[in-house]
Design a protein around this motif. Structure first.
Motif, short mmCIF file in Angstrom:
data_model
loop_
_atom_site.label_atom_id
_atom_site.label_comp_id
_atom_site.label_asym_id
_atom_site.label_seq_id
_atom_site.Cartn_x
_atom_site.Cartn_y
_atom_site.Cartn_z
N GLN A 3 43.60 25.29 38.52
CA GLN A 3 43.81 25.98 37.25
C GLN A 3 42.58 26.55 36.57
N LEU A 5 40.93 29.21 33.50
CA LEU A 5 40.99 29.37 32.19
C LEU A 5 40.21 30.52 31.58
N GLU A 6 40.29 31.78 31.46
CA GLU A 6 39.48 32.72 30.97
C GLU A 6 38.97 32.66 29.61
N CYS A 22 35.03 32.12 33.42
CA CYS A 22 36.34 31.64 34.30
C CYS A 22 36.24 30.11 34.38
N TYR A 94 41.73 39.17 34.37
CA TYR A 94 42.13 38.02 34.85
C TYR A 94 41.08 37.33 35.96
N TRP A 111 46.02 32.54 39.59
CA TRP A 111 45.41 33.37 38.33
C TRP A 111 45.36 32.69 37.17
N GLY A 112 44.49 32.97 36.33
CA GLY A 112 44.25 32.74 34.99
C GLY A 112 45.35 33.64 34.02
N GLN A 113 45.27 33.09 32.76
CA GLN A 113 46.19 33.77 32.03
C GLN A 113 45.66 35.15 31.34
N THR A 115 42.18 37.28 29.55
CA THR A 115 41.42 37.74 28.56
C THR A 115 41.26 39.19 28.27
#
Length: 121
Positions: A3, A5-6, A22, A94, A111-113, A115
């Motif tokens: 997982q 997270l940016e 990240c 990303y 991939w992150g969500q 920013t």
């Protein structure tokens, strides 16, 4: 599974700086390469920078000399330091992790969500 997270995006004036982070969690031992991509409005997603576990880096020509990718292994975090920002850097950024899976080392992308970075006066 990994997982991502940016964080760190925002609004900045041309010539300014931002540092994106990240944070990776999950099966982080399987990560082979991490990188940053961006997608500008109306454009396709493009490579910004990558960093291998061995420390090799790769940058897009458009950001070379202005952006720096780095990592803090103790925090399981990869960073993108962005200096001398231009309006054309405006995009959603990303984080990507390339993960090795199995004996044959098949590669899987996570991939992150994203920013959002906006460069404007």
């Amino acid at each position: 599974q990994v997982q991502l997270l940016e964080s760190g995006g925002g609004l900045v004036q041309p010539g300014g700086s931002l540092r994106l982070s990240c944070a990776a969690s999950g099966d982080i031992r399987s990560i082979n390469t991490m990188g940053w991509y961006r997608q500008a409005p109306g454009k396709e997603r493009e490579l910004v920078a990558t960093l291998t576990n061995g420390g090799s880096t790769n940058y897009a020509d458009s950001v070379k000399g202005r952006f720096t990718i780095s990592r803090d292994n103790a925090k399981n975090t990869v960073y993108l330091q962005m200096n001398s920002l231009k309006p054309e850097d405006t995009a959603v950024y990303y984080c990507k992790a390339v993960v090795r899976v199995g004996v044959v080392s098949i590669l899987v992308n996570y991939w992150g969500q994203g920013t959002r970075v906006t460069v404007s006066s």
